[in-house]
Scaffold this motif. Sequence first.
Motif, PDB file in Angstrom:
ATOM      1  N   GLY B 145     -75.910  78.678  65.561  1.00  0.00           N
ATOM      2  CA  GLY B 145     -75.306  78.169  66.423  1.00  0.00           C
ATOM      3  C   GLY B 145     -73.706  77.582  66.258  1.00  0.00           C
ATOM      4  N   LEU B 162     -63.620  70.375  67.332  1.00  0.00           N
ATOM      5  CA  LEU B 162     -65.093  70.320  67.872  1.00  0.00           C
ATOM      6  C   LEU B 162     -66.111  70.720  67.187  1.00  0.00           C
ATOM      7  N   VAL B 165     -67.594  67.772  65.482  1.00  0.00           N
ATOM      8  CA  VAL B 165     -68.469  66.658  66.335  1.00  0.00           C
ATOM      9  C   VAL B 165     -69.647  67.308  66.373  1.00  0.00           C
ATOM     10  N   LEU B 166     -69.940  68.569  66.615  1.00  0.00           N
ATOM     11  CA  LEU B 166     -71.132  68.940  66.627  1.00  0.00           C
ATOM     12  C   LEU B 166     -72.045  68.982  65.466  1.00  0.00           C
ATOM     13  N   VAL B 169     -73.204  65.277  65.134  1.00  0.00           N
ATOM     14  CA  VAL B 169     -74.443  64.937  65.859  1.00  0.00           C
ATOM     15  C   VAL B 169     -75.579  65.703  65.537  1.00  0.00           C
TER      16      VAL B 169
ATOM     17  N   ILE C 141     -78.086  64.755  75.362  1.00  0.00           N
ATOM     18  CA  ILE C 141     -77.795  65.654  74.228  1.00  0.00           C
ATOM     19  C   ILE C 141     -77.113  66.745  74.658  1.00  0.00           C
ATOM     20  N   VAL C 144     -73.046  66.476  75.063  1.00  0.00           N
ATOM     21  CA  VAL C 144     -72.367  66.854  73.663  1.00  0.00           C
ATOM     22  C   VAL C 144     -72.053  68.375  73.683  1.00  0.00           C
ATOM     23  N   ALA C 147     -69.390  69.170  76.492  1.00  0.00           N
ATOM     24  CA  ALA C 147     -68.060  68.731  76.145  1.00  0.00           C
ATOM     25  C   ALA C 147     -67.304  69.442  75.038  1.00  0.00           C
ATOM     26  N   VAL C 148     -68.378  70.021  74.082  1.00  0.00           N
ATOM     27  CA  VAL C 148     -67.873  70.959  72.898  1.00  0.00           C
ATOM     28  C   VAL C 148     -67.397  72.271  73.556  1.00  0.00           C
ATOM     29  N   LEU C 162     -76.763  75.547  71.278  1.00  0.00           N
ATOM     30  CA  LEU C 162     -76.544  74.634  70.500  1.00  0.00           C
ATOM     31  C   LEU C 162     -77.288  73.515  70.714  1.00  0.00           C
ATOM     32  N   LEU C 205     -75.886  58.050  71.502  1.00  0.00           N
ATOM     33  CA  LEU C 205     -75.136  59.182  70.409  1.00  0.00           C
ATOM     34  C   LEU C 205     -74.537  60.213  71.475  1.00  0.00           C
ATOM     35  N   GLY C 209     -70.877  61.354  71.307  1.00  0.00           N
ATOM     36  CA  GLY C 209     -70.127  62.522  70.955  1.00  0.00           C
ATOM     37  C   GLY C 209     -69.517  63.427  71.762  1.00  0.00           C
ATOM     38  N   LEU C 212     -66.049  61.856  72.012  1.00  0.00           N
ATOM     39  CA  LEU C 212     -65.367  62.222  70.911  1.00  0.00           C
ATOM     40  C   LEU C 212     -64.843  63.709  71.135  1.00  0.00           C
ATOM     41  N   ALA C 213     -65.572  64.682  71.541  1.00  0.00           N
ATOM     42  CA  ALA C 213     -65.495  65.979  71.654  1.00  0.00           C
ATOM     43  C   ALA C 213     -64.281  66.177  72.604  1.00  0.00           C
TER      44      ALA C 213
END
Lengths: 57, 252, 219
Positions: B145, B162, B165-166, B169, C141, C144, C147-148, C162, C205, C209, C212-213
């Motif tokens: 991914g 970006l 960040v992933l 997490v 979750i 995140v 947002a990414v 993801l 979380l 996250g 932040l993204a």
Amino acid sequence: MSHGFYIALSYGSAAVIVALLIGWVWLDGRARRRELAELEAAGIHRRSADARKGGSA
Amino acid sequence: MSESLAITKFSDLANPTRFLGLAARIIPWLGCLTAVLFGVGLYLSFTTQGDYQQGSTVRIMYVHVPAAWLSMMCYSVMALSAIGTLVWRHPLADVSHKAAAPLGAAFTLIALATGALWGKPMWGTWWVWDARLTSVFILFLMYLGLIALNRALDDPSRGARLSAVLILVGFVNIPIIKFSVEWWNTLHQPASVMRLDGPTIDNEFLIPLLVMAFAFTFLFFTLHLMAMRNEIWRRRVTAQRRMAARMAGREL
Amino acid sequence: MTALLLRDLKLSVRAGGGALIGVLFFMTVVAVIPFGVGPDLNLLSRIGPAIVWIGALLSALLGLDRLFQTEREDGSLDLILMQEHPLVLTVLVKCLAHWVANCLPLVIAAPLLGLFMNMSEVAIGAVTLTLLVGTPALTFIGAVGAAVAVALPRGGLLVSILVLPLAIPVLIFGVSASYAAVQDPAPFMPPFLILIAITMFFAVLGPLGAALALRNAGD
């Protein structure tokens, strides 16, 4: 099937994956180096300020 | 004093040109060290005796365990680089975690493939939904991914932040995933499956295992440095192409 | 904050019935399963809780890429980034609104689908309860991932890829709590409490996250 077969297969597959990895990194590096050389030959030089830009641009 | 010296050294590395010079000096040495370690490790792993219980298939362990160890270490390296990207905006950290993702995926794939090849003679099937195998498989999916995300983002510096960040997490989640997969496994797994971590490992197996683990680790660092170098070159090429196009546009 | 919540709710109800499509997808997925495994009612009642949970997981992921995409398209994302409220709280409120609009209908539809799956009343109740507790974690979750992917032109599928590995713990504890309610030896409370803990953890979380993204996706 004998154990030797599985051992050979697992070492073989690991070797193939590692070889592919090395080959990919190596060829990628050579291609990038050639592109840089081509650009250099075409008369496009890096500005000295580009030294920092290479990572953050 | 020594601390500030270390910090200057560290920020010196932020200069990609200096990094390239250092990498060019280190890579041949690391490559040679890796080759020697692999030579010794392979020799040792084929000359030692087989286990009385598992027969000669124990030799698969010498590839499988180091690959599995690397699949986790690589993610830790990526998480550290991700912190470097987000906290210090270290330009090499971007490059580092982007270059590490395909390597991690490859080592995880080795661990999965050799695990399956070990499972077939030992358990009689290629795949069991064992807690460890399953969590390694999820890790593999996470690597893929991340690679897909890296490829989809075109602006390298924004993309790096970006995916950082992933990565973080995901890194926080790994213990939860591991715990839940173990819970799930004890719920569903019949107890008859043979455990691999039986008696403590004998010295005879430990030495080749350690040598192979070091060999794989050094292989990872060599390839990582080379991949980082490639990534820096790739960014330079795109930056210079863009500049050349801009100059050409100005002449018109 | 309540204004934002109400605005988001109104928008998602009005904008082409996104919630309705989620429920429809959920029903279709669950309805397709018997064609794959056969009409055996015993088998269906045994795998029923798992099927309903997987269907809900997939449908919850379906609408996630819209979470920030519309804001980005009409430019209000920049306003959200610039305002004085902490961004984390804004994201949390947006997640809650998204959950009420998209996941709550799934929870309400779950008992009906449980009947189709020939599940017992206790099992239906357990699945509904675990879905009610577990789906917020999926939204948090997923935020995140959304947002990414907000910077991507076609992020929809990538968000699912993801987010799915990260959602596995929620699925595991949701399904095992539902099964524990039906099967005798396993106690119901431990997996259920862990599910609550996971939801609360992701409630912290996820918005962190995502915030932040979003900050990093902006410039």
